[in-house]
Design an enzyme around this catalytic site. Structure first.
Site, PDB file in Angstrom:
ATOM      1  N   SER A  95       0.895  -1.191   0.186  1.00 60.18           N
ATOM      2  CA  SER A  95      -0.093   0.057  -0.019  1.00 60.18           C
ATOM      3  C   SER A  95       0.752   1.293   0.049  1.00 60.18           C
ATOM      4  O   SER A  95       1.731   1.504  -0.851  1.00 60.18           O
ATOM      5  CB  SER A  95      -1.089  -0.044   1.398  1.00 60.18           C
ATOM      6  OG  SER A  95      -2.082   0.966   0.873  1.00 60.18           O
ATOM      7  N   ASP A 224      -9.394  -5.458  -4.381  1.00 60.21           N
ATOM      8  CA  ASP A 224      -9.020  -4.455  -3.667  1.00 60.21           C
ATOM      9  C   ASP A 224      -9.711  -3.172  -3.700  1.00 60.21           C
ATOM     10  O   ASP A 224      -9.960  -2.496  -4.599  1.00 60.21           O
ATOM     11  CB  ASP A 224      -7.485  -4.229  -4.259  1.00 60.21           C
ATOM     12  CG  ASP A 224      -6.875  -3.312  -3.127  1.00 60.21           C
ATOM     13  OD1 ASP A 224      -7.421  -2.558  -2.441  1.00 60.21           O
ATOM     14  OD2 ASP A 224      -5.538  -3.508  -3.021  1.00 60.21           O
ATOM     15  N   HIS A 253      -7.485  -5.940  -0.182  1.00 58.76           N
ATOM     16  CA  HIS A 253      -6.311  -4.853  -0.036  1.00 58.76           C
ATOM     17  C   HIS A 253      -5.457  -5.667   1.312  1.00 58.76           C
ATOM     18  O   HIS A 253      -4.385  -5.635   0.994  1.00 58.76           O
ATOM     19  CB  HIS A 253      -6.724  -3.368   0.297  1.00 58.76           C
ATOM     20  CG  HIS A 253      -5.501  -2.749   0.584  1.00 58.76           C
ATOM     21  ND1 HIS A 253      -4.813  -2.441  -0.612  1.00 58.76           N
ATOM     22  CD2 HIS A 253      -5.085  -1.937   1.643  1.00 58.76           C
ATOM     23  CE1 HIS A 253      -3.863  -1.258  -0.478  1.00 58.76           C
ATOM     24  NE2 HIS A 253      -4.010  -1.229   0.862  1.00 58.76           N
TER      25      HIS A 253
END
Length: 273
Positions: A95, A224, A253
């Site tokens: 991320s 995601d 995610h």
């Protein structure tokens, strides 16, 4: 517990486990190095030296009011890596951490970084602009800022639903995993959490991706909901010179469950190539 002081006096916590080729892991927002506990053990068990830090303002690192931007994050990482004198280094980022390791590798890591791995990463850019029409409107990130300011604790609890895909039919994510996300999130100080939203959403990593001259493995779930794949990994794969894109069907995610098990084996295989 090992700590390192950057040149601006910020105390950065890191963990350093195992021996062998170094692998450094960078966490997502608003988490800490604890998000990589499983991977740290896996890497150490397989003959690697696993290092993971708490980004400034996060986890056990100093609760910073300033420097909560991507350039400073990458510079902090560069100083830590130089302090430890790591070479033939593999960097892994999830991320926001994916953006951090891409910027570090492109702007500081030449001669040190051998491979890059990103998971659900924010590059090339999340916010919608004239040059990035497929991004999220700025209002999406304004809403995140408002939620953090109003009630960060409840915001982090609510965020776990989309983060882990707990709002999807058939989800098997545990309450414990969601609680652990909340626990880590509550360690970040408010100023750092707030400023990092701008860092992960508005930073443009296009030129960093183009500059990378080492193999990069781009891992991303096609469900995601936090960093949608079409605006991130799909575009990044077109910008890098030596990229391998793997799409994980149905994966969210958050790194958890079957996604985590498959990803971890892919990480070991990519490093060993």
């Amino acid at each position: 517990m090992p700590y390192f002081n950057t040149t601006d006096g910020t105390e950065i916590y890191y963990t350093d486990q195992g021996e062998g080729q170094p692998v450094l892991l960078s966490h997502g927002w608003p988490l800490s190095s604890d998000a990589w506990q499983v991977e740290i053990k896996l890497l150490a068990d397989n003959g690697y030296r696993a290092i993971a830090h708490d980004r400034r303002g996060h986890g056990r690192s100093a609760k910073t009011y300033t420097g909560n931007d991507m350039d400073t994050y990458a510079n902090d990482l560069a100083e830590l890596i130089e302090h430890l004198d790591l070479t033939n280094l593999v960097v892994i980022g999830h991320s926001t951490g994916g953006g951090e390791v891409v910027r570090y590798s492109a702007q500081h890591g030449v001669g040190r970084v051998a491979k890059v791995i990103t998971v659900g990463a924010v590059p090339p850019q999340m916010v919608k602009t004239d040059s990035n029409p497929g991004g999220f409107p700025i209002e999406v990130f304004d809403d995140i800022r408002a939620g953090v300011l109003k009630d960060a604790s409840q915001f982090y609890k609510d965020l776990t639903e989309a983060f882990f895909g707990a709002n999807r039919a058939g989800s098997t994510v545990s309450q414990g995993a969601k609680d652990e996300f909340w626990r880590q999130g509550m360690l970040v100080n408010l100023a750092a959490a707030y400023d990092c939203i701008k860092a992960f959403s508005e930073t443009d990593f296009t030129e960093d991706l183009k500059a990378l001259d080492v193999p990069i493995f781009l891992a991303h779930g096609d469900d995601d909901q936090i960093v949608p794949i079409d605006a991130s990994a799909m575009k990044s794969a077109e910008l890098v010179k030596h990229g391998t894109l793997k799409v994980y069907p149905g994966a969210p995610h958050g790194i958890y469950g079957g996604f985590q098990a498959e990803l971890d084996q892919d990480i070991l295989a990519f490093i060993a190539k």
